[in-house]
Scaffold this active site. Structure first.
Site, PDB file in Angstrom:
ATOM      1  N   HIS A   1     -32.190 -11.067  35.770  1.00 53.18           N
ATOM      2  CA  HIS A   1     -33.282 -11.447  34.448  1.00 53.18           C
ATOM      3  C   HIS A   1     -34.016 -12.443  35.955  1.00 53.18           C
ATOM      4  CE1 HIS A   1     -30.427 -13.882  33.500  1.00 53.18           C
ATOM      5  NE2 HIS A   1     -31.460 -15.358  33.540  1.00 53.18           N
TER       6      HIS A   1
ATOM      7  N   HIS B   1     -37.168 -15.003  35.673  1.00 56.65           N
ATOM      8  CA  HIS B   1     -38.062 -15.963  34.559  1.00 56.65           C
ATOM      9  C   HIS B   1     -39.395 -16.260  34.470  1.00 56.65           C
ATOM     10  CE1 HIS B   1     -33.708 -18.538  33.080  1.00 56.65           C
ATOM     11  NE2 HIS B   1     -33.611 -17.723  33.794  1.00 56.65           N
TER      12      HIS B   1
HETATM   13  P1  5GP Z   1     -30.432 -18.186  32.614  1.00 61.28           P
HETATM   14  O1  5GP Z   1     -29.589 -19.190  32.883  1.00 61.28           O
HETATM   15  O2  5GP Z   1     -29.118 -17.086  32.897  1.00 61.28           O
HETATM   16  O3  5GP Z   1     -30.973 -17.954  34.407  1.00 61.28           O
HETATM   17  O4  5GP Z   1     -31.124 -17.689  31.485  1.00 61.28           O
HETATM   18  C1  5GP Z   1     -30.439 -17.000  30.754  1.00 61.28           C
HETATM   19  C2  5GP Z   1     -31.776 -17.200  30.093  1.00 61.28           C
HETATM   20  O5  5GP Z   1     -31.740 -16.043  28.304  1.00 61.28           O
HETATM   21  C3  5GP Z   1     -32.146 -18.802  29.287  1.00 61.28           C
HETATM   22  O6  5GP Z   1     -33.286 -19.347  29.282  1.00 61.28           O
HETATM   23  C4  5GP Z   1     -31.419 -18.274  27.599  1.00 61.28           C
HETATM   24  O7  5GP Z   1     -32.635 -20.049  27.385  1.00 61.28           O
HETATM   25  C5  5GP Z   1     -31.836 -17.075  27.492  1.00 61.28           C
HETATM   26  N1  5GP Z   1     -31.198 -16.523  26.404  1.00 61.28           N
HETATM   27  C6  5GP Z   1     -30.053 -16.499  26.261  1.00 61.28           C
HETATM   28  N2  5GP Z   1     -30.057 -16.000  24.462  1.00 61.28           N
HETATM   29  C7  5GP Z   1     -31.170 -15.245  24.620  1.00 61.28           C
HETATM   30  C8  5GP Z   1     -30.876 -14.679  22.937  1.00 61.28           C
HETATM   31  O8  5GP Z   1     -30.536 -13.875  22.570  1.00 61.28           O
HETATM   32  N3  5GP Z   1     -33.079 -14.116  23.523  1.00 61.28           N
HETATM   33  C9  5GP Z   1     -33.706 -14.550  23.739  1.00 61.28           C
HETATM   34  N4  5GP Z   1     -35.299 -14.496  23.931  1.00 61.28           N
HETATM   35  N5  5GP Z   1     -33.357 -15.801  25.117  1.00 61.28           N
HETATM   36  C10 5GP Z   1     -32.505 -16.005  25.534  1.00 61.28           C
END
Ligand code: 5GP
Ligand code: ZN
Length: 141
Positions: free
Chosen positions: A103, A105
């Site tokens: 993903h 951001h």
């Molecule tokens: P990472 O830390 O892997 O770069 O980002 C994962 C992101 O996904 C985090 O910012 C977290 O808040 C978001 N996230 C995790 N679970 C969910 C969910 O169930 N729904 C949504 N909308 N965001 C999520």
């Protein structure tokens, strides 16, 4: 890896098995608001096809995610009054990745928001930079 991982939270969101607040979608991507927003409008862009991270995503899906991020960034600036955006990918648990479905951001930035650079800019050691360049490029200089 199959296109859909039944254990993956973002695959469930893509499939509509878990709720999300979608802001954009196309044939290859889905974009939805992050549940823990760094700033208002913080959006996560995901490919519809499951792939763990930056190292495993196809070039086509990577391109599609970046084009979707551009759309979302434009909208954040036009409609939310953001003054800019940060685009971020975390690749690997040592680099803050917590959900192992690739993903991007998109983090809208506002004039008075509290976010700060996560590093302290300072001049690097020139020899160390040159050595790193030789290693990364395969070119001894
Ligand atoms: P990472 O830390 O892997 O770069 O980002 C994962 C992101 O996904 C985090 O910012 C977290 O808040 C978001 N996230 C995790 N679970 C969910 C969910 O169930 N729904 C949504 N909308 N965001 C999520
Ligand atoms: Zn997935």
């Amino acid at each position: 890896m199959a296109d859909h991982d039944p254990e993956c939270i973002f695959c469930k969101i893509v499939a509509g098995e878990l709720p999300s607040l979608r802001v954009d979608e196309d044939e290859d991507t889905v974009s939805f608001l992050d549940v823990n927003p760094a700033t208002p409008g913080h959006t996560v862009i995901v490919p519809r096809r499951h792939t763990a991270d930056l190292l495993s995503i196809s070039a086509a899906d990577l391109a599609a995610c970046n084009v979707a991020a551009q759309r979302v960034a434009e909208r954040a600036i036009d409609r939310l009054g953001a003054v800019g955006v940060n685009l971020l990918n975390n690749c690997g648990s040592g680099a803050w990745q917590t959900v192992f479905h690739f993903h991007l951001h998109v983090i809208p930035r506002y004039a008075d928001d509290p976010l700060r650079l996560p590093w302290i800019p300072a001049a690097g050691d020139r020899d160390e930079i040159a050595a790193t360049h030789a290693t990364l490029s395969g070119n001894p200089g």
